[in-house]
Design an enzyme around this catalytic site. Structure first.
Site, short mmCIF file in Angstrom:
data_model
loop_
_atom_site.label_atom_id
_atom_site.label_comp_id
_atom_site.label_asym_id
_atom_site.label_seq_id
_atom_site.Cartn_x
_atom_site.Cartn_y
_atom_site.Cartn_z
N LYS A 1 0.91 -1.21 -0.21
CA LYS A 1 0.05 -0.05 -0.11
C LYS A 1 0.97 1.25 0.03
O LYS A 1 1.90 1.10 0.53
CB LYS A 1 -0.97 0.00 1.10
N GLY B 1 -20.61 6.45 3.17
CA GLY B 1 -19.50 7.00 2.08
C GLY B 1 -20.33 6.81 0.69
O GLY B 1 -21.19 6.19 0.45
N GLY C 1 -18.43 7.30 -2.32
CA GLY C 1 -17.40 7.26 -3.24
C GLY C 1 -17.51 6.21 -4.24
O GLY C 1 -18.75 5.61 -4.20
N ASN C 2 -16.37 5.78 -4.87
CA ASN C 2 -16.61 4.75 -5.97
C ASN C 2 -17.14 3.38 -5.49
O ASN C 2 -18.24 2.86 -6.13
CB ASN C 2 -15.33 4.50 -6.62
N1 GLU Z 1 -7.29 -0.22 -3.35
C1 GLU Z 1 -7.88 -1.29 -3.47
C2 GLU Z 1 -7.87 -2.22 -2.21
O1 GLU Z 1 -7.73 -1.77 -1.13
C3 GLU Z 1 -7.55 -2.15 -4.74
C4 GLU Z 1 -5.98 -2.62 -4.79
C5 GLU Z 1 -5.57 -3.06 -6.25
O2 GLU Z 1 -6.43 -3.24 -6.91
O3 GLU Z 1 -4.38 -3.34 -6.18
O4 GLU Z 1 -8.33 -3.34 -2.32
#
Ligand code: GLU
Length: 428
Positions: free
Chosen positions: A107, A219, A221-222
Site C-alpha cells: 500500500k 460513504g 465514493g466509488n
Molecule cells: N485499493 C484497492 C484495495 O484496497 C485495490 C487494490 C488493487 O487493486 O491493487 O483493495
C-alpha cells in the site's frame, strides 16, 4: 486515520495475533508477518501553480510478497500516516490470499488533500511519487492501484512517468488505468459490485430475498456508488447514505424512506463523493447527522468510507434488525466493536473478503495487459463473480465447520496460505 486512541497498524497486528494464536504459529513466522517486509518514506517536491515549492510526504509499504508481487493502492489523504499505510498493506496480503490470486500485499500513500490541489499539481505529485520509488516498484515487484481519493487518471500519469524512466511500455506496472489505456472493463465497478456479490451470497445463506431487504451505507465514493447500483438492480432498497462534507469538515447522512435514487444523487455529487446538501433537500432527502447511517432500521449495513468507523462507542447503536454487515472500506470495524457485533449475531463479511473485488479485477487487468488482449465487460464481471463467490463460500464453510466468527475464519485461511508460502520459501 490515526487518532489519539486509534492506530490502524496496532489494530491490524491485534487481528493478526488473534489468528496466529488460533493457528499456533511459530515465533519466526509471527515476527515475519507482524511487520511489513520493507517500507519506503520519501519527500516529493512540487512546484505549485503559484510558483512556490511545496514538499509532500510519500510512503510505500510492502507487507509480504511470498505468494507473488506486492499489490495495493495508493491513497491521497491529508491525515495519511505510515502506520495506516502499514496496516493497509498487511490487509492487502490477507486480501490477495483469501481471494487466492498470485499476488502479495502492499500500500502507498501521500499526505495531501486533492480537494485543494489543481490537476497539474496532482499530476506532479503522481509523477514525483514514481520518481522517488521507481527502483523498488514494478510489474514483477510491487504493483500500485487506485484507492481513497486516487483515480484512473492518476494511475495513467504514474504509468507514463514509469515508462518514461524505463524507456519501455510496461502496462503491468499499475492497475486501475483508464479503459482504452491498458485498463480493464469492469475494474471501476469491481469493488462495489464485489461487496454486493458477498451480500447476495450471505442473503442466500440466511434465506432472505434481496427484494425484501433494505440497506444503509457510509460513504458515497466509488465503492459505495457501484454497491448501490448492483444492489438496487437486484431489487434491494437503499434508504440512507452518508458522505463527507469538505466545506463543513464533517459528514452528513442523506435519507429517503422510499429509497434513494442513485443517478439523482450522482447528479449532485462532486468527484470525491461529496453530496450537495441544499440540492439534496430540494430532491426530497432528509439531511441528518453523519453518524446516523449506522443507526438505521435496515437489514444490511455497508461501511464504505474509511477505517475506525464502527467502534465500541457506537456499535451498540446498530439496530436489532441488522442481519448483515459487508465492509466495503478497509478496517472500518475495531476489534472491540467486533465483539458487540458478534454478540448481536450479525453476519459479518470482513473487509478483506468483502472488498476483494477491486484487487481481483486488478489481477485480471494485469493478465489482459500481459496478453495484450482485452476481455469484454461480461467476461470480466463473470470471472469476478466466480472468484468472489468461491472465496466467500470457502470462508463461510470454514466458519461453519469450526463455529468461527467470519473475520476469524477469513484470517485463518489467509494467514495460513501466506505462512505456508513463507515457510516453503525458507524465510521462516
Ligand atoms: N485499493 C484497492 C484495495 O484496497 C485495490 C487494490 C488493487 O487493486 O491493487 O483493495
Amino acid at each position: 486515520m490515526e487518532t489519539k486512541s486509534f492506530n490502524a497498524f496496532k489494530m491490524a497486528q491485534q487481528q493478526f495475533d488473534h489468528a496466529a494464536d488460533i493457528l499456533e504459529l511459530d515465533e519466526a513466522t509471527r515476527d515475519f508477518l507482524r511487520n511489513p517486509m520493507r517500507e519506503f518514506h520519501f519527500n516529493i517536491s512540487i512546484t505549485m501553480d503559484d510558483g512556490s515549492k511545496k514538499i509532500f510526504r510519500g510512503f510505500r509499504s510492502m507487507h509480504n510478497d511470498s505468494r507473488g508481487p506486492a499489490k495495493g493502492g495508493i491513497r491521497f489523504h491529508p491525515q495519511e500516516t505510515i502506520d495506516t499505510v502499514r496496516a493497509l498493506s498487511m490487509w492487502m496480503t490477507w486480501k490477495t490470499s483469501v481471494a487466492d490470486i498470485p499476488l502479495g500485499g502492499g500500500k502507498g500513500g501521500v499526505i495531501c488533500d486533492p480537494h485543494n490541489l489543481s490537476l497539474r499539481e496532482q499530476e506532479q505529485i503522481c509523477r514525483g511519487w514514481v520518481r522517488q520509488i521507481y527502483k523498488n516498484v514494478g510489474p514483477f515487484t510491487d504493483i500500485p492501484a487506485p484507492d481513497v481519493m486516487t483515480n484512473p487518471q492518476h494511475m495513467l500519469w504514474m504509468l507514463d512517468e514509469y515508462e518514461t524512466i524505463s524507456g519501455q511500455k510496461q502496462p503491468g506496472f499499475i492497475t486501475g488505468k483508464p479503459v482504452g489505456m491498458g485498463g480493464s472493463l469492469g475494474r471501476t465497478e469491481a469493488t462495489g459490485y464485489g461487496v454486493i456479490i458477498t451480500v447476495r451470497e450471505a442473503l442466500k445463506k440466511l434465506k432472505l430475498k434481496t427484494k425484501d431487504t433494505t440497506m444503509s451505507l457510509q460513504g458515497f465514493g466509488n465503492v459505495s456508488q457501484y454497491a448501490i447500483e448492483l444492489y438496487t438492480q437486484m431489487g434491494g432498497k437503499v434508504i440512507c447514505v452518508s458522505c463527507w462534507d469538505q466545506k463543513d469538515q464533517k459528514s452528513y447522512s442523506f435519507k429517503k424512506e422510499s429509497g434513494i435514487e442513485l443517478s439523482e444523487l450522482q447528479g449532485i455529487t462532486d468527484q470525491f463523493g461529496g453530496i450537495d446538501k441544499e440540492k439534496a433537500k430540494d430532491l426530497g432527502y432528509e439531511v441528518l447527522d453523519g453518524n446516523v447511517w449506522l443507526e438505521q432500521d435496515v437489514d444490511i449495513l455497508v461501511p464504505a468510507a474509511l477505517e475506525n468507523q464502527i467502534t465500541q462507542e457506537n456499535a451498540n447503536k446498530i439496530s436489532s434488525r441488522v442481519k448483515i454487515i459487508s465492509e466495503g472500506a478497509n478496517g472500518p470495524t475495531t476489534p472491540d466493536a467486533d465483539k458487540v457485533i458478534k454478540d448481536k449475531g450479525i453476519f459479518m463479511i470482513p473487509d478483506f473478503l468483502a472488498n476483494a473485488g477491486g484487487v481481483i479485477c486488478s489481477y485480471f487487468e494485469q493478465v489482459q495487459c500481459n496478453m495484450n488482449y482485452f476481455w469484454s465487460k461480461d467476461e470480466v464481471l463473470g470471472k469476478l463473480d466466480q472468484k468472489m463467490t468461491f472465496a466467500f463460500n470457502a470462508v463461510t464453510q470454514f466458519a461453519d465447520k469450526h463455529d468461527l466468527y467470519m473475520r476469524d475464519a477469513a484470517y485463518i485461511i489467509a494467514v495460513e496460505r501466506v505462512s505456508k508460502a513463507c515457510k516453503s520459501r525458507g524465510w521462516v
